[in-house]
Motif scaffolding. Structure first.
Motif, PDB file in Angstrom:
ATOM      1  N   THR A  18       0.843  -1.197   0.000  1.00 20.68           N
ATOM      2  CA  THR A  18       0.000   0.000   0.000  1.00 20.68           C
ATOM      3  C   THR A  18       0.876   1.244   0.000  1.00 20.68           C
ATOM      4  O   THR A  18       1.995   1.231   0.511  1.00 20.68           O
ATOM      5  N   ARG A  19       0.335   2.331  -0.532  1.00 14.15           N
ATOM      6  CA  ARG A  19       1.069   3.581  -0.630  1.00 14.15           C
ATOM      7  C   ARG A  19       0.904   4.419   0.636  1.00 14.15           C
ATOM      8  O   ARG A  19      -0.160   4.450   1.225  1.00 14.15           O
ATOM      9  N   ASP A  20       1.992   5.084   1.010  1.00 17.73           N
ATOM     10  CA  ASP A  20       1.930   6.098   2.060  1.00 17.73           C
ATOM     11  C   ASP A  20       2.022   7.448   1.355  1.00 17.73           C
ATOM     12  O   ASP A  20       3.114   7.942   1.063  1.00 17.73           O
ATOM     13  N   ASP A  21       0.867   8.043   1.050  1.00 18.71           N
ATOM     14  CA  ASP A  21       0.844   9.253   0.237  1.00 18.71           C
ATOM     15  C   ASP A  21       1.480  10.455   0.917  1.00 18.71           C
ATOM     16  O   ASP A  21       1.751  11.460   0.255  1.00 18.71           O
ATOM     17  N   SER A  22       1.716  10.367   2.215  1.00 18.68           N
ATOM     18  CA  SER A  22       2.347  11.486   2.908  1.00 18.68           C
ATOM     19  C   SER A  22       3.860  11.526   2.695  1.00 18.68           C
ATOM     20  O   SER A  22       4.500  12.542   2.977  1.00 18.68           O
ATOM     21  N   HIS A  23       4.422  10.422   2.205  1.00 20.95           N
ATOM     22  CA  HIS A  23       5.873  10.367   2.013  1.00 20.95           C
ATOM     23  C   HIS A  23       6.250  11.033   0.693  1.00 20.95           C
ATOM     24  O   HIS A  23       5.604  10.800  -0.331  1.00 20.95           O
ATOM     25  N   PRO A  24       7.296  11.877   0.667  1.00 22.11           N
ATOM     26  CA  PRO A  24       7.648  12.599  -0.563  1.00 22.11           C
ATOM     27  C   PRO A  24       8.129  11.705  -1.697  1.00 22.11           C
ATOM     28  O   PRO A  24       8.183  12.164  -2.845  1.00 22.11           O
ATOM     29  N   PHE A  25       8.484  10.464  -1.431  1.00 22.02           N
ATOM     30  CA  PHE A  25       8.860   9.563  -2.520  1.00 22.02           C
ATOM     31  C   PHE A  25       7.682   9.327  -3.467  1.00 22.02           C
ATOM     32  O   PHE A  25       7.876   8.876  -4.593  1.00 22.02           O
ATOM     33  N   HIS A  26       6.446   9.596  -2.998  1.00 24.13           N
ATOM     34  CA  HIS A  26       5.274   9.434  -3.854  1.00 24.13           C
ATOM     35  C   HIS A  26       4.913  10.715  -4.593  1.00 24.13           C
ATOM     36  O   HIS A  26       4.179  10.674  -5.585  1.00 24.13           O
ATOM     37  N   SER A  27       5.387  11.844  -4.110  1.00 28.08           N
ATOM     38  CA  SER A  27       5.074  13.114  -4.771  1.00 28.08           C
ATOM     39  C   SER A  27       6.200  13.609  -5.665  1.00 28.08           C
ATOM     40  O   SER A  27       6.033  14.580  -6.400  1.00 28.08           O
ATOM     41  N   HIS A  28       7.347  12.950  -5.617  1.00 28.25           N
ATOM     42  CA  HIS A  28       8.469  13.286  -6.491  1.00 28.25           C
ATOM     43  C   HIS A  28       8.782  12.080  -7.373  1.00 28.25           C
ATOM     44  O   HIS A  28       8.701  10.937  -6.907  1.00 28.25           O
ATOM     45  N   PRO A  29       9.154  12.308  -8.629  1.00 28.05           N
ATOM     46  CA  PRO A  29       9.495  11.163  -9.491  1.00 28.05           C
ATOM     47  C   PRO A  29      10.738  10.450  -8.977  1.00 28.05           C
ATOM     48  O   PRO A  29      11.728  11.088  -8.614  1.00 28.05           O
ATOM     49  N   MET A  30      10.666   9.126  -8.942  1.00 23.29           N
ATOM     50  CA  MET A  30      11.772   8.297  -8.449  1.00 23.29           C
ATOM     51  C   MET A  30      12.147   7.274  -9.513  1.00 23.29           C
ATOM     52  O   MET A  30      11.352   6.954 -10.403  1.00 23.29           O
ATOM     53  N   GLN A  31      13.356   6.748  -9.410  1.00 21.60           N
ATOM     54  CA  GLN A  31      13.793   5.687 -10.310  1.00 21.60           C
ATOM     55  C   GLN A  31      14.682   4.720  -9.544  1.00 21.60           C
ATOM     56  O   GLN A  31      15.307   5.098  -8.542  1.00 21.60           O
ATOM     57  N   PRO A  32      14.736   3.446  -9.979  1.00 23.55           N
ATOM     58  CA  PRO A  32      15.562   2.461  -9.265  1.00 23.55           C
ATOM     59  C   PRO A  32      17.039   2.801  -9.385  1.00 23.55           C
ATOM     60  O   PRO A  32      17.512   3.262 -10.424  1.00 23.55           O
ATOM     61  N   SER A  33      17.758   2.569  -8.317  1.00 23.96           N
ATOM     62  CA  SER A  33      19.207   2.731  -8.349  1.00 23.96           C
ATOM     63  C   SER A  33      19.832   1.558  -9.103  1.00 23.96           C
ATOM     64  O   SER A  33      19.406   0.420  -8.943  1.00 23.96           O
ATOM     65  N   THR A  34      20.822   1.859  -9.906  1.00 21.24           N
ATOM     66  CA  THR A  34      21.551   0.797 -10.607  1.00 21.24           C
ATOM     67  C   THR A  34      22.773   0.344  -9.812  1.00 21.24           C
ATOM     68  O   THR A  34      23.428  -0.624 -10.193  1.00 21.24           O
ATOM     69  N   SER A  35      23.086   1.033  -8.710  1.00 23.54           N
ATOM     70  CA  SER A  35      24.287   0.722  -7.931  1.00 23.54           C
ATOM     71  C   SER A  35      23.977   0.017  -6.619  1.00 23.54           C
ATOM     72  O   SER A  35      24.755  -0.822  -6.166  1.00 23.54           O
ATOM     73  N   VAL A  36      22.850   0.385  -5.987  1.00 16.53           N
ATOM     74  CA  VAL A  36      22.459  -0.216  -4.714  1.00 16.53           C
ATOM     75  C   VAL A  36      21.110  -0.887  -4.925  1.00 16.53           C
ATOM     76  O   VAL A  36      20.080  -0.211  -4.972  1.00 16.53           O
ATOM     77  N   PRO A  37      21.067  -2.214  -5.097  1.00 19.66           N
ATOM     78  CA  PRO A  37      19.815  -2.913  -5.398  1.00 19.66           C
ATOM     79  C   PRO A  37      18.724  -2.626  -4.377  1.00 19.66           C
ATOM     80  O   PRO A  37      18.952  -2.674  -3.168  1.00 19.66           O
ATOM     81  N   GLY A  38      17.525  -2.300  -4.889  1.00 19.36           N
ATOM     82  CA  GLY A  38      16.383  -2.033  -4.033  1.00 19.36           C
ATOM     83  C   GLY A  38      16.249  -0.588  -3.600  1.00 19.36           C
ATOM     84  O   GLY A  38      15.192  -0.177  -3.114  1.00 19.36           O
ATOM     85  N   MET A  39      17.307   0.197  -3.780  1.00 19.52           N
ATOM     86  CA  MET A  39      17.271   1.600  -3.393  1.00 19.52           C
ATOM     87  C   MET A  39      16.672   2.434  -4.521  1.00 19.52           C
ATOM     88  O   MET A  39      16.685   2.034  -5.692  1.00 19.52           O
TER      89      MET A  39
END
Length: 228
Positions: free
Chosen positions: A131-152
């Motif tokens: 489920t989403r936590d809409d209060s967290h800024p990771f949902h209001s800013h575009p994000m992309q997977p890290s290619t250096s640290v898996p899962g980050m």
């Protein structure tokens, strides 16, 4: 001989000088240690850094400090790569370490990210939650997977993200500044109130789309600004 300056007055004088110089804004992110050995959750904890600087390009090193006690300090130490070999010479080679956290250099579009992660007790982001936590800024800013640290994740609007591993920590509460720990044979945990200076090796630089076209987010005279 001049008398030593009162520590409080000296601290205020340093703040006054540094406020006249624009400081770049950076956020560090790392995985929190799991609550239980069998836990499958991956909690990403982030903190806005009050001090951050590049130390060297050869070798590629950065330094930053974190006030203690701190969940971020615990997360950084928990993720430090501990080589299996006791040979210090081989352990100090770059190939023996892997990046386990990221430092994001923010752009002028990310002031809300800096504000959110500058708050004490800012909520971590559950990268495995259904489920989403809409209060967290990771949902209001575009994000992309890290290619250096898996899962980050990295904020796509940042100027760039540095994939790092810890090299040293310096306990700034030590009167003689000799409380140094090298992250080769173990990590030291402390509950003392104070600050620790971390030295980290950069393994890679990750860029979001149009990173070269973005203006930096800077802090000057106790307010955010940018450069034209």
């Amino acid at each position: 001989m001049p008398q030593p300056k009162d520590p409080v007055a000296l601290s205020e004088a340093i703040r006054g000088v540094m406020r006249r110089s624009a400081q770049p804004i950076a956020v560090v992110s790392a995985f929190m240690p799991p609550d239980a050995p069998d836990s499958s959750s991956r909690l990403i904890h982030c903190t806005t850094l009050s001090s951050f600087t590049t130390v060297s390009l050869a070798p590629p090193l950065v330094a930053f400090s974190i006030r203690l006690p701190s969940r971020m300090a615990d997360a950084l130490r928990a993720g430090a790569s501990i080589p299996s070999s006791p040979d210090l010479q081989s352990a100090s080679r770059p190939s023996s370490k892997t990046p386990h956290f990221l430092i994001h250099i923010l752009s002028s579009m990310q002031e809300s990210l800096s504000n959110y992660f500058a708050r004490p007790g800012a909520s971590p982001y559950d990268a495995t939650a259904s489920t989403r936590d809409d209060s967290h800024p990771f949902h209001s800013h575009p994000m992309q997977p890290s290619t250096s640290v898996p899962g980050m994740l990295i904020p796509s609007e940042a100027l760039g993200s540095l994939a790092c591993s810890l090299v040293y920590q310096l306990d700034l509460t030590s009167p003689d500044l000799h409380g140094t720990t090298e992250f080769l044979n173990g990590c030291v945990h402390t509950d003392e109130v104070g600050s620790t200076l971390f030295l980290a090796q950069i393994h890679d630089v990750e860029l979001g789309p149009q990173a070269s076209e973005r203006a930096p987010l800077v802090y000057w005279h106790q307010k955010y600004g940018s450069l034209q």
